[in-house]
Design an enzyme around this catalytic site. Structure first.
Site, PDB file in Angstrom:
ATOM      1  N   GLU A 257     -13.406  70.452  52.859  1.00  0.00           N
ATOM      2  CA  GLU A 257     -14.507  69.530  53.081  1.00  0.00           C
ATOM      3  C   GLU A 257     -15.163  69.397  51.721  1.00  0.00           C
ATOM      4  O   GLU A 257     -15.712  70.367  51.191  1.00  0.00           O
ATOM      5  CB  GLU A 257     -15.433  70.169  54.117  1.00  0.00           C
ATOM      6  CG  GLU A 257     -16.389  69.235  54.746  1.00  0.00           C
ATOM      7  CD  GLU A 257     -17.780  69.702  54.490  1.00  0.00           C
ATOM      8  OE1 GLU A 257     -18.486  68.956  53.801  1.00  0.00           O
ATOM      9  OE2 GLU A 257     -18.147  70.783  54.941  1.00  0.00           O
ATOM     10  N   CYS A 296     -23.922  67.552  51.800  1.00  0.00           N
ATOM     11  CA  CYS A 296     -22.648  66.859  51.664  1.00  0.00           C
ATOM     12  C   CYS A 296     -22.633  65.577  52.488  1.00  0.00           C
ATOM     13  O   CYS A 296     -21.811  64.707  52.258  1.00  0.00           O
ATOM     14  CB  CYS A 296     -21.513  67.778  52.073  1.00  0.00           C
ATOM     15  SG  CYS A 296     -21.829  68.628  53.609  1.00  0.00           S
TER      16      CYS A 296
HETATM   17  P1  NDP Z   1     -17.169  74.356  43.549  1.00  0.00           P
HETATM   18  O1  NDP Z   1     -16.046  73.588  44.115  1.00  0.00           O
HETATM   19  O2  NDP Z   1     -17.144  74.756  42.148  1.00  0.00           O
HETATM   20  O3  NDP Z   1     -17.428  75.669  44.398  1.00  0.00           O
HETATM   21  C1  NDP Z   1     -17.323  75.718  45.802  1.00  0.00           C
HETATM   22  C2  NDP Z   1     -16.820  77.061  46.218  1.00  0.00           C
HETATM   23  O4  NDP Z   1     -15.517  77.260  45.707  1.00  0.00           O
HETATM   24  C3  NDP Z   1     -17.649  78.217  45.688  1.00  0.00           C
HETATM   25  O5  NDP Z   1     -17.686  79.232  46.659  1.00  0.00           O
HETATM   26  C4  NDP Z   1     -16.865  78.660  44.479  1.00  0.00           C
HETATM   27  O6  NDP Z   1     -17.083  80.004  44.172  1.00  0.00           O
HETATM   28  C5  NDP Z   1     -15.459  78.469  44.963  1.00  0.00           C
HETATM   29  N1  NDP Z   1     -14.495  78.323  43.896  1.00  0.00           N
HETATM   30  C6  NDP Z   1     -14.617  77.666  42.737  1.00  0.00           C
HETATM   31  N2  NDP Z   1     -13.477  77.751  42.041  1.00  0.00           N
HETATM   32  C7  NDP Z   1     -12.613  78.486  42.768  1.00  0.00           C
HETATM   33  C8  NDP Z   1     -11.285  78.932  42.575  1.00  0.00           C
HETATM   34  N3  NDP Z   1     -10.613  78.619  41.502  1.00  0.00           N
HETATM   35  N4  NDP Z   1     -10.724  79.680  43.526  1.00  0.00           N
HETATM   36  C9  NDP Z   1     -11.382  79.988  44.647  1.00  0.00           C
HETATM   37  N5  NDP Z   1     -12.652  79.602  44.888  1.00  0.00           N
HETATM   38  C10 NDP Z   1     -13.267  78.848  43.953  1.00  0.00           C
HETATM   39  O7  NDP Z   1     -18.410  73.507  43.862  1.00  0.00           O
HETATM   40  P2  NDP Z   1     -19.907  73.743  43.401  1.00  0.00           P
HETATM   41  O8  NDP Z   1     -20.498  74.692  44.354  1.00  0.00           O
HETATM   42  O9  NDP Z   1     -20.065  74.032  41.979  1.00  0.00           O
HETATM   43  O10 NDP Z   1     -20.418  72.301  43.642  1.00  0.00           O
HETATM   44  C11 NDP Z   1     -19.939  71.259  42.786  1.00  0.00           C
HETATM   45  C12 NDP Z   1     -20.034  69.937  43.465  1.00  0.00           C
HETATM   46  O11 NDP Z   1     -19.350  69.967  44.713  1.00  0.00           O
HETATM   47  C13 NDP Z   1     -21.423  69.520  43.838  1.00  0.00           C
HETATM   48  O12 NDP Z   1     -22.129  69.022  42.744  1.00  0.00           O
HETATM   49  C14 NDP Z   1     -21.106  68.501  44.862  1.00  0.00           C
HETATM   50  O13 NDP Z   1     -20.716  67.310  44.270  1.00  0.00           O
HETATM   51  C15 NDP Z   1     -19.951  69.103  45.615  1.00  0.00           C
HETATM   52  N6  NDP Z   1     -20.349  69.828  46.784  1.00  0.00           N
HETATM   53  C16 NDP Z   1     -19.937  69.380  47.986  1.00  0.00           C
HETATM   54  C17 NDP Z   1     -20.310  70.021  49.124  1.00  0.00           C
HETATM   55  C18 NDP Z   1     -19.849  69.617  50.457  1.00  0.00           C
HETATM   56  O14 NDP Z   1     -20.318  70.178  51.434  1.00  0.00           O
HETATM   57  N7  NDP Z   1     -18.934  68.738  50.630  1.00  0.00           N
HETATM   58  C19 NDP Z   1     -21.192  71.156  49.112  1.00  0.00           C
HETATM   59  C20 NDP Z   1     -21.537  71.605  47.786  1.00  0.00           C
HETATM   60  C21 NDP Z   1     -21.102  70.954  46.706  1.00  0.00           C
HETATM   61  P3  NDP Z   1     -17.876  80.450  42.869  1.00  0.00           P
HETATM   62  O15 NDP Z   1     -19.283  80.081  43.065  1.00  0.00           O
HETATM   63  O16 NDP Z   1     -17.652  81.926  42.851  1.00  0.00           O
HETATM   64  O17 NDP Z   1     -17.229  79.737  41.716  1.00  0.00           O
END
Ligand code: NDP
Length: 678
Positions: A257, A296
């Protein structure tokens, strides 16, 4: 330097090593704690989930797991003030915190109730009808769903640190699959508090939930065929994880998502002065302010008929001017902080791309008046309203994950449907209109690009849950850019954690495997009427045969006069002769069903407490005057209720004529008492 937050792995709280990554208070910038999973045995955690948590959960029935969810919801509800307190440090106002915390508890409660009402006794879910695969009925097919024997790895986003993990956990637990919960760094301290409460409740079986306070490390390398990954976050991370070599090589189930450019569409009929106009303006402003727009599902693209654009802009600006930004614990503050300074930087970067193709109508990415907090140290930002041409590429491509929306004019229904699709797949869309034709054209036109669509008008305004609120009963997820996944959606969310298997077998084998009697299986008739048996004494296949009873013309006329149902096919020979299905007068279907009840019922007080309905009633062959009816009633499914003195029994009812043809088939639904325990 603050301490490392512990993970909960293999039944104990344990900290990683190294300096870890800091988590910061969104309001003060102060360090709240650090995260590290370095040195932790993540392969061991996955194996522990599979070998300890999975079997413990699979030992429970759906209804027992539903009871756990209910108890957990109650426990968290009792402690929610503690969660609100920590939540304020993520920048959330009390209203935002309730959205996150109470929303998450609500998902647990909804799944508890759905599990009890919609899932069967036991732990196997039988799906759909039996499929006949041979002419003589000796070979049948049936889809069944069983719990996967793996672990559900749940990677969460930072914006809903409580609701996010709970909306993933609830369906997994109900499905009998253990979870490893991984929060996003910026707000992991709140998820840590949640997990402390979940684990501390002592309600969940050992191994059913583990918590990773930090990155996933090498966990994905250790996933296998029965495991699942549910991801929420950015489209780029989703893309990276989807193609992880272990996930692809071992076909690990993956659902995502991701970010999406949701739209809300105002109907041309709904100009200034209409209730729908006010609803649109209010919804748009609310979606910008709640959680500081870090939702989101928030409205990023506001499509407005060109003739109403100025009026909408004026009304939205009027509302935004009254929004106080600042310390979320101050009761005068309407909008708190973003989750962190990094997140604010990202919003500012996205805003720059958006303003290149549009114009700012209200607010600024750099300047904001802040109440009761330090504007430099906290991640505060003003709401920003933009406008852009429909052909601007950026508005359909760039998501500013904050209090930012763009007004876009449109001139026709076809154009707005096309614009909605240019988001390349969204979680949620809304149409605000009083015109049913416009609503239909837009919803059906835009539906292939959306996971959920809300139609808002004066009729549902007070009860509507709003554009941005995913509901546990409904699908949350969307195609394309939104990640292509589906979460929740009621029992669908449970089935995502289960394996669907098509079982082909003879009727008796199928009955034994599924716990649901199927036609063609053995029927048992004894001199004890099944209605005299308590729930524990009843067996699948217990049968009573009643009849024959002849249906006479006098019966039909009596029934017609008595009920008032004098439809010509029963009463008028000439008219009935013209009817292509009957050609002569026939008995009422409801008379047939009533006679059947008269033939199978055992009248004296006994264990059968009530008849609460019939399912799938079909009249298959017309009943003519003089026909003889026989009813065969067979116990088909027995569902005890854990907390009640009775259970539900579904009976297969087959009414046949003298030639042996079925004239009516249906399921009779009854409540049957358990044996008295005292
Ligand atoms: P990320 O995709 O960077 O992170 C989301 C989750 O994935 C976090 O728990 C993160 O952990 C984890 N993650 C990141 N890289 C990896 C990896 N290589 N392997 C496994 N897990 C990983 O998103 P952000 O939270 O930084 O948000 C960035 C953008 O995403 C926002 O600005 C927005 O545009 C969008 N977003 C969308 C949402 C939705 O519900 N659809 C919700 C939130 C954000 P860790 O923190 O440890 O890196």
């Amino acid at each position: 330097m603050t301490a490392l937050a512990p993970s909960f792995l293999q039944g104990r709280w344990q900290a990683g090593t190294g300096d870890g990554r800091p988590m910061l208070d969104a309001v003060t910038g102060e360090e709240v704690g650090r995260l590290s999973t370095t040195g932790l045995d993540l392969a061991g955690a996955a194996a522990y989930a599979r070998s300890v948590g999975g079997p413990a959960l699979r030992d429970l029935t759906f209804h027992q797991r539903a009871s756990l969810l209910k108890a957990l919801a109650g426990h968290l509800r009792e402690h929610r003030e503690e969660l609100y307190e920590v939540s304020a440090r993520t920048g959330a106002t009390l209203g935002d915190s309730k959205f996150d915390v109470d929303g998450g508890i609500g998902v647990l409660a909804a799944y508890a109730s759905k599990g009890k009402r919609e899932l069967p006794a036991g732990s196997v879910l039988v799906e759909g009808e039996v499929e006949p695969l041979s002419k003589d009925g000796s070979f049948l097919g049936q889809h069944v769903l069983t719990s996967r024997h793996g672990v559900a790895v749940q990677v969460n986003a930072y914006n809903f640190p409580v609701w996010g993990p709970l909306e993933k956990l609830a369906p997994a637990l109900l499905a009998g699959v253990p979870s490893i919960v991984k929060p996003a760094t910026p707000t992991a301290f709140l998820t840590a508090k949640l997990m402390e409460l979940v684990v501390g409740s002592g309600l969940l079986p050992e191994g059913s939930v583990q918590f990773l306070a930090g990155s996933v490390g090498d966990l994905f390398d250790h996933l296998a065929e029965q495991d699942l990954v549910s991801f929420t976050g950015s489209a780029s991370t989703a893309q990276q994880l989807r193609t992880h070599p272990t996930l692809t090589a071992r076909a690990v189930r993956f659902t995502a998502e991701a970010d999406s450019l949701n739209c809300s569409i105002l109907g041309p009929d709904s100009g200034p002065g209409t209730p729908e106009f006010d609803l649109y303006v209010k919804a748009l402003t609310t979606e910008m302010i709640v959680k500081a727009g870090q939702k989101c599902t928030a409205i990023r693209r506001a499509f407005v008929p060109e003739q109403h654009l100025d009026a909408v802009a004026e009304a939205v600006i009027g509302r935004l001017e009254r929004v106080t930004v600042g310390n979320p614990t101050n009761p005068d503050v309407r909008m708190g902080a973003l989750a962190g300074l990094e997140q604010r930087e990202e919003v500012r970067r996205s805003l720059k791309s958006l303003t290149d193709g549009g114009r700012v109508l209200f607010g600024s990415s750099e300047h904001v008046v802040v109440t009761d907090a330090d504007a430099e140290r906290g991640a505060f930002m003003s709401p920003v309203l933009l406008s852009a041409d429909p052909d601007s590429a950026a508005v359909h491509e760039v998501e500013a994950f904050g209090p930012v929306s763009t007004l876009v004019p449109y001139s026709s229904t076809a154009q707005v449907v096309d614009l909605a699709a240019r988001g390349q797949g969204s979680l949620a869309g809304s149409v605000v209109t009083g015109d049913p034709e416009f609503a239909r054209d837009v919803v059906l036109g835009a539906a292939p690009w959306h996971g959920r669509m809300l139609v808002l008008d004066r009729a549902d305004a007070t009860s509507s849950t709003g554009h941005g609120s995913p509901m546990p009963q409904l699908v949350h997820g969307g195609p394309g850019r939104a990640g292509g996944g589906e979460e929740m959606g009621g029992i669908r969310g449970v089935t995502h954690h289960m394996q669907r298997t098509a079982v082909q077998a003879s009727p008796d084998m199928l009955t034994a495997i599924t716990g649901r009697w199927v036609p063609g299986s053995v029927r048992t008739t004894t001199n004890v009427h099944p209605f005299r048996k308590h729930l524990e004494e009843l067996r699948l296949g217990d049968t009573v045969v009643g009849g024959p009873r002849t249906v006479t013309q006098a019966d039909v006329e009596h029934f017609a006069e008595f009920t008032g149902d004098t439809f010509y096919a029963h009463m008028d020979s000439e008219a009935a002769a013209q009817n292509p299905f009957f050609g002569e007068r026939v008995a009422h279907g409801y008379l047939v069903v009533s006679f059947a009840a008269g033939l199978f019922v055992d009248p004296a007080p006994g264990p059968v407490l009530a008849n609460f309905g019939v399912d799938s009633l079909r009249f298959l062959t017309p009943v003519k005057f003089g026909d003889e009816l026989t009813i065969t009633l067979t116990a088909k499914q027995i569902t005890p209720r854990d907390t009640a003195a009775y259970g539900e029994v579904r009976w297969d009812a087959d009414v046949t004529n003298a030639a042996g043809d079925s004239v009516a088939r249906y399921d009779v639904l009854t409540l049957v008492a358990k044996q008295a325990t005292s």
